[in-house]
Design a protein around this motif. Structure first.
Motif, PDB file in Angstrom:
ATOM      1  N   PRO A 144       0.654  -0.908  -0.308  1.00 53.05           N
ATOM      2  CA  PRO A 144      -0.043   0.325  -0.028  1.00 53.05           C
ATOM      3  C   PRO A 144       1.167   1.043  -0.143  1.00 53.05           C
ATOM      4  N   LEU A 145       0.190   2.549  -0.680  1.00 54.13           N
ATOM      5  CA  LEU A 145       1.174   3.502  -0.168  1.00 54.13           C
ATOM      6  C   LEU A 145      -0.133   4.943   0.347  1.00 54.13           C
ATOM      7  N   THR A 146       0.393   5.664   1.239  1.00 54.85           N
ATOM      8  CA  THR A 146       0.250   6.450   2.018  1.00 54.85           C
ATOM      9  C   THR A 146       0.417   7.981   1.291  1.00 54.85           C
ATOM     10  N   PHE A 147      -0.709   8.398   1.213  1.00 54.10           N
ATOM     11  CA  PHE A 147      -1.114   9.790   0.436  1.00 54.10           C
ATOM     12  C   PHE A 147      -0.733  11.327   1.456  1.00 54.10           C
ATOM     13  N   THR A 148       0.455  12.193   0.909  1.00 52.34           N
ATOM     14  CA  THR A 148      -0.189  12.989   1.678  1.00 52.34           C
ATOM     15  C   THR A 148       0.724  14.031   1.053  1.00 52.34           C
ATOM     16  N   LEU A 149      -0.576  15.115   1.542  1.00 48.21           N
ATOM     17  CA  LEU A 149      -0.868  16.645  -0.015  1.00 48.21           C
ATOM     18  C   LEU A 149       0.228  17.817   1.209  1.00 48.21           C
ATOM     19  N   PHE A 150       1.164  18.064   0.397  1.00 44.19           N
ATOM     20  CA  PHE A 150       1.828  19.037   0.729  1.00 44.19           C
ATOM     21  C   PHE A 150       1.300  20.405   0.258  1.00 44.19           C
ATOM     22  N   THR A 151       1.059  21.545   1.726  1.00 46.03           N
ATOM     23  CA  THR A 151       0.666  22.147   0.849  1.00 46.03           C
ATOM     24  C   THR A 151       1.514  23.311   1.567  1.00 46.03           C
ATOM     25  N   GLU A 152       1.230  24.889   1.314  1.00 40.16           N
ATOM     26  CA  GLU A 152       2.215  25.860   1.945  1.00 40.16           C
ATOM     27  C   GLU A 152       2.120  25.876   3.634  1.00 40.16           C
ATOM     28  N   HIS A 190      -6.823   8.417  -8.467  1.00 38.49           N
ATOM     29  CA  HIS A 190      -8.335   8.677  -7.623  1.00 38.49           C
ATOM     30  C   HIS A 190      -7.849   9.166  -6.250  1.00 38.49           C
ATOM     31  N   GLU A 191      -6.771   9.799  -5.815  1.00 37.96           N
ATOM     32  CA  GLU A 191      -6.844  10.983  -4.826  1.00 37.96           C
ATOM     33  C   GLU A 191      -6.707  12.082  -5.030  1.00 37.96           C
ATOM     34  N   ALA A 192      -6.023  12.675  -5.933  1.00 33.17           N
ATOM     35  CA  ALA A 192      -6.103  13.679  -6.385  1.00 33.17           C
ATOM     36  C   ALA A 192      -7.302  13.768  -6.816  1.00 33.17           C
ATOM     37  N   GLU A 193      -8.543  13.421  -7.347  1.00 29.75           N
ATOM     38  CA  GLU A 193      -9.334  13.792  -7.471  1.00 29.75           C
ATOM     39  C   GLU A 193      -9.848  13.780  -5.640  1.00 29.75           C
ATOM     40  N   ARG A 194     -10.118  13.186  -5.143  1.00 29.43           N
ATOM     41  CA  ARG A 194     -10.665  12.969  -3.105  1.00 29.43           C
ATOM     42  C   ARG A 194      -9.916  13.965  -3.352  1.00 29.43           C
ATOM     43  N   ARG A 195      -9.189  14.116  -3.233  1.00 31.19           N
ATOM     44  CA  ARG A 195      -8.016  15.602  -2.585  1.00 31.19           C
ATOM     45  C   ARG A 195      -8.972  17.354  -2.676  1.00 31.19           C
ATOM     46  N   LEU A 214      -1.201  19.646  -7.742  1.00 29.85           N
ATOM     47  CA  LEU A 214      -2.228  20.584  -8.125  1.00 29.85           C
ATOM     48  C   LEU A 214      -2.107  22.188  -8.217  1.00 29.85           C
ATOM     49  N   SER A 215      -1.857  22.993  -9.088  1.00 30.74           N
ATOM     50  CA  SER A 215      -2.245  24.167  -9.879  1.00 30.74           C
ATOM     51  C   SER A 215      -2.970  24.955  -9.633  1.00 30.74           C
ATOM     52  N   PHE A 216      -3.145  26.206  -8.809  1.00 33.64           N
ATOM     53  CA  PHE A 216      -4.568  26.463  -8.653  1.00 33.64           C
ATOM     54  C   PHE A 216      -4.336  28.110  -9.489  1.00 33.64           C
ATOM     55  N   ASN A 217      -5.117  28.397 -10.146  1.00 33.29           N
ATOM     56  CA  ASN A 217      -6.027  28.915 -11.066  1.00 33.29           C
ATOM     57  C   ASN A 217      -6.208  30.458 -10.084  1.00 33.29           C
ATOM     58  N   ASP A 218      -5.097  31.650 -10.671  1.00 32.13           N
ATOM     59  CA  ASP A 218      -5.113  32.707  -9.744  1.00 32.13           C
ATOM     60  C   ASP A 218      -6.070  34.007 -11.020  1.00 32.13           C
ATOM     61  N   HIS A 219      -6.708  33.621 -12.205  1.00 34.64           N
ATOM     62  CA  HIS A 219      -7.707  33.879 -12.893  1.00 34.64           C
ATOM     63  C   HIS A 219      -9.164  34.511 -12.397  1.00 34.64           C
ATOM     64  N   PRO A 220      -9.750  35.140 -11.322  1.00 36.16           N
ATOM     65  CA  PRO A 220     -10.979  35.384 -10.707  1.00 36.16           C
ATOM     66  C   PRO A 220     -12.266  33.969 -11.780  1.00 36.16           C
ATOM     67  N   LEU A 221     -11.699  34.284 -12.808  1.00 38.73           N
ATOM     68  CA  LEU A 221     -13.039  33.305 -13.461  1.00 38.73           C
ATOM     69  C   LEU A 221     -13.130  31.372 -13.942  1.00 38.73           C
ATOM     70  N   MET A 222     -11.762  31.775 -13.009  1.00 43.70           N
ATOM     71  CA  MET A 222     -11.346  29.874 -13.665  1.00 43.70           C
ATOM     72  C   MET A 222     -10.662  29.263 -12.279  1.00 43.70           C
ATOM     73  N   ARG A 223     -11.374  30.284 -10.782  1.00 40.51           N
ATOM     74  CA  ARG A 223     -10.293  29.226  -9.812  1.00 40.51           C
ATOM     75  C   ARG A 223     -11.087  28.022  -8.920  1.00 40.51           C
ATOM     76  N   HIS A 224     -12.375  27.631  -9.604  1.00 38.58           N
ATOM     77  CA  HIS A 224     -13.056  26.524  -9.679  1.00 38.58           C
ATOM     78  C   HIS A 224     -12.390  25.552 -10.156  1.00 38.58           C
ATOM     79  N   TRP A 225     -11.397  25.387 -10.948  1.00 40.22           N
ATOM     80  CA  TRP A 225     -11.257  24.441 -10.860  1.00 40.22           C
ATOM     81  C   TRP A 225      -9.698  24.381 -11.171  1.00 40.22           C
ATOM     82  N   ALA A 226      -8.695  23.193 -10.649  1.00 41.77           N
ATOM     83  CA  ALA A 226      -7.072  23.196 -11.279  1.00 41.77           C
ATOM     84  C   ALA A 226      -6.100  22.501 -11.965  1.00 41.77           C
TER      85      ALA A 226
END
Length: 179
Positions: A2-10, A115-120, A81-93
């Motif tokens: 099994p793999l263990t997933f970690t989501l690294f943020t700022e 699947h883990e990326a989808e869940r996160r 996962l890279s976020f959009n900074d454009h205000p009309l596109m912040r709902h997807w990454a």
């Protein structure tokens, strides 16, 4: 295994060994023929500027690193996962640099990573994930098997070598609420 997933943020700082493990994984994946932004042969020094840019965006809060580790702590797979900074596109990454250690491929870890990326992404309140992949590798079939739909294609947009131009394929995974 099994793999263990970690989501690294700022706010979730990577371990001191993570940047070197990321460079090693990215180098191994590229040199095994993986379509992750480079053409083999490469060294970690070739990849370092791109990896540092991703990690810098992570430190700034614009990107998250989803990392999968083996039970002995070795980095086995990643996706940014890279976020959009454009205000009309912040709902997807964007999903970038999706890779699995070549020694571990063929065991379902790539699908597990997606699947883990989808869940996160759902947990982050996103409505969709987009990615691009290099044509001529069969990657669009793999992503389709994980629920992604091809929504665009730019012919011959990626030049891997003189006379070897590939399509840039745009894939989308909608994340409807309540699933």
């Amino acid at each position: 295994m099994p793999l263990t997933f970690t989501l690294f943020t700022e706010d979730t700082k990577p371990t001191p060994s993570l940047p070197d493990q990321l460079l090693a994984l990215w180098t191994d994946v590229t040199n095994a023929g993986g379509a992750v932004g480079f053409v083999p042969p490469v060294t970690p020094a070739d990849i370092r500027p791109r990896a540092e840019a991703h990690l810098g965006a992570m430190a700034e809060g614009r990107t998250r690193l989803l990392a999968a580790f083996t039970d002995d702590g070795r980095l086995a797979a990643t996706a940014f996962l890279s976020f959009n900074d454009h205000p009309l596109m912040r709902h997807w990454a964007w999903l970038y640099t999706v890779m699995v250690d070549p020694a571990l491929q063929g065991r379902g870890y790539g699908a597990e990573l997606l699947h883990e990326a989808e869940r996160r992404a759902r947990d982050l309140g996103l409505d969709a994930l987009r990615l691009t992949c290099r044509g001529g590798e069969g990657l669009e079939r793999f992503y389709a098997s994980c629920g992604y739909k091809e929504v665009g294609r730019v012919p011959e947009a990626i030049r891997v070598a003189p006379g070897d131009d590939r399509d840039d394929i745009i894939m989308l995974l909608p994340l409807p609420r309540g699933e």
